[in-house]
Design a protein around this motif. Structure first.
Motif, PDB file in Angstrom:
ATOM      1  N   SER A  52       0.849  -1.197   0.000  1.00 26.98           N
ATOM      2  CA  SER A  52       0.000   0.000   0.000  1.00 26.98           C
ATOM      3  C   SER A  52       0.884   1.246   0.000  1.00 26.98           C
ATOM      4  CB  SER A  52      -0.911   0.014   1.234  1.00 26.98           C
ATOM      5  OG  SER A  52      -0.143   0.230   2.404  1.00 26.98           O
ATOM      6  N   THR A  77      -1.383  -8.049   0.500  1.00 27.13           N
ATOM      7  CA  THR A  77      -1.188  -7.087  -0.592  1.00 27.13           C
ATOM      8  C   THR A  77      -2.508  -6.393  -0.927  1.00 27.13           C
ATOM      9  OG1 THR A  77      -1.724  -8.684  -2.321  1.00 27.13           O
ATOM     10  CG2 THR A  77       0.591  -8.596  -1.585  1.00 27.13           C
ATOM     11  N   MET A  78      -2.389  -5.363  -1.727  1.00 30.44           N
ATOM     12  CA  MET A  78      -3.573  -4.661  -2.212  1.00 30.44           C
ATOM     13  C   MET A  78      -4.457  -5.634  -2.996  1.00 30.44           C
ATOM     14  SD  MET A  78      -3.286  -1.348  -1.336  1.00 30.44           S
ATOM     15  CE  MET A  78      -4.094  -0.331  -2.515  1.00 30.44           C
ATOM     16  N   GLN A  79      -3.854  -6.520  -3.767  1.00 33.28           N
ATOM     17  CA  GLN A  79      -4.609  -7.499  -4.540  1.00 33.28           C
ATOM     18  C   GLN A  79      -5.383  -8.430  -3.606  1.00 33.28           C
ATOM     19  OE1 GLN A  79      -4.998  -7.357  -7.852  1.00 33.28           O
ATOM     20  NE2 GLN A  79      -6.505  -8.976  -7.678  1.00 33.28           N
ATOM     21  N   ASP A  80      -4.815  -8.781  -2.466  1.00 38.59           N
ATOM     22  CA  ASP A  80      -5.532  -9.614  -1.492  1.00 38.59           C
ATOM     23  C   ASP A  80      -6.821  -8.926  -1.038  1.00 38.59           C
ATOM     24  OD1 ASP A  80      -3.503 -11.563  -1.516  1.00 38.59           O
ATOM     25  OD2 ASP A  80      -2.452 -10.638   0.181  1.00 38.59           O
ATOM     26  N   VAL A  82      -8.488  -6.585  -2.713  1.00 39.92           N
ATOM     27  CA  VAL A  82      -9.398  -6.538  -3.866  1.00 39.92           C
ATOM     28  C   VAL A  82     -10.119  -7.878  -4.022  1.00 39.92           C
ATOM     29  CG1 VAL A  82      -9.494  -6.392  -6.392  1.00 39.92           C
ATOM     30  CG2 VAL A  82      -8.144  -4.729  -5.094  1.00 39.92           C
ATOM     31  N   GLU A  83      -9.386  -8.964  -3.945  1.00 44.85           N
ATOM     32  CA  GLU A  83      -9.998 -10.278  -4.124  1.00 44.85           C
ATOM     33  C   GLU A  83     -10.977 -10.608  -3.000  1.00 44.85           C
ATOM     34  OE1 GLU A  83      -6.806 -13.060  -4.721  1.00 44.85           O
ATOM     35  OE2 GLU A  83      -6.162 -12.029  -6.538  1.00 44.85           O
ATOM     36  N   ARG A  86     -14.153  -8.636  -3.788  1.00 46.45           N
ATOM     37  CA  ARG A  86     -14.912  -9.302  -4.856  1.00 46.45           C
ATOM     38  C   ARG A  86     -15.642 -10.536  -4.325  1.00 46.45           C
ATOM     39  NH1 ARG A  86     -10.399  -8.924  -9.567  1.00 46.45           N
ATOM     40  NH2 ARG A  86     -10.894  -6.818 -10.246  1.00 46.45           N
TER      41      ARG A  86
END
Length: 108
Positions: A52, A77-80, A82-83, A86
């Motif tokens: 971040s 992570t940022m992707q974690d 986001v997922e 979702r």
């Protein structure tokens, strides 16, 4: 979808305000899930998100200290996040729940 944080579980000096707000998100999630049903309400509580903007620029030693407190030795992570978002938006079978995105840091 509400966002809290781990400061409610792992307070630190100077975190009174953010720890209190994070705790309030828990209660708010539960009451809104009941009051707004059938609309679903859930919360995500990120831990330290290593990539971040706040944490990415920290000296390596700072992040390594936190990484040592996760079972896999890596920060979320940022992707974690986001997922996880979702997942909660797509899964209609979940309401009034709290998901922690911290790669298990509270376990160690």
């Amino acid at each position: 979808m509400l966002f809290g944080g781990r400061a409610k579980d792992l307070p630190y000096p100077g975190s009174t305000t953010v720890s209190t707000i994070n705790g309030g998100v828990m209660g708010l999630t539960h009451t809104l899930a009941l009051e707004l049903a059938p609309m679903r309400v859930n919360a995500i509580h990120p831990g330290i998100i290593g990539d971040s903007p706040f944490w990415a620029g920290k000296p390596a030693g700072v992040l390594e200290g936190y990484e040592n407190h996760t079972p896999g030795g890596k920060l979320a992570t940022m992707q974690d996040v986001v997922e996880t978002t979702r997942f909660l938006l797509d899964n209609r079978g979940i309401s009034g729940q709290h998901l922690y995105v911290d790669r298990g840091s509270a376990l160690i």
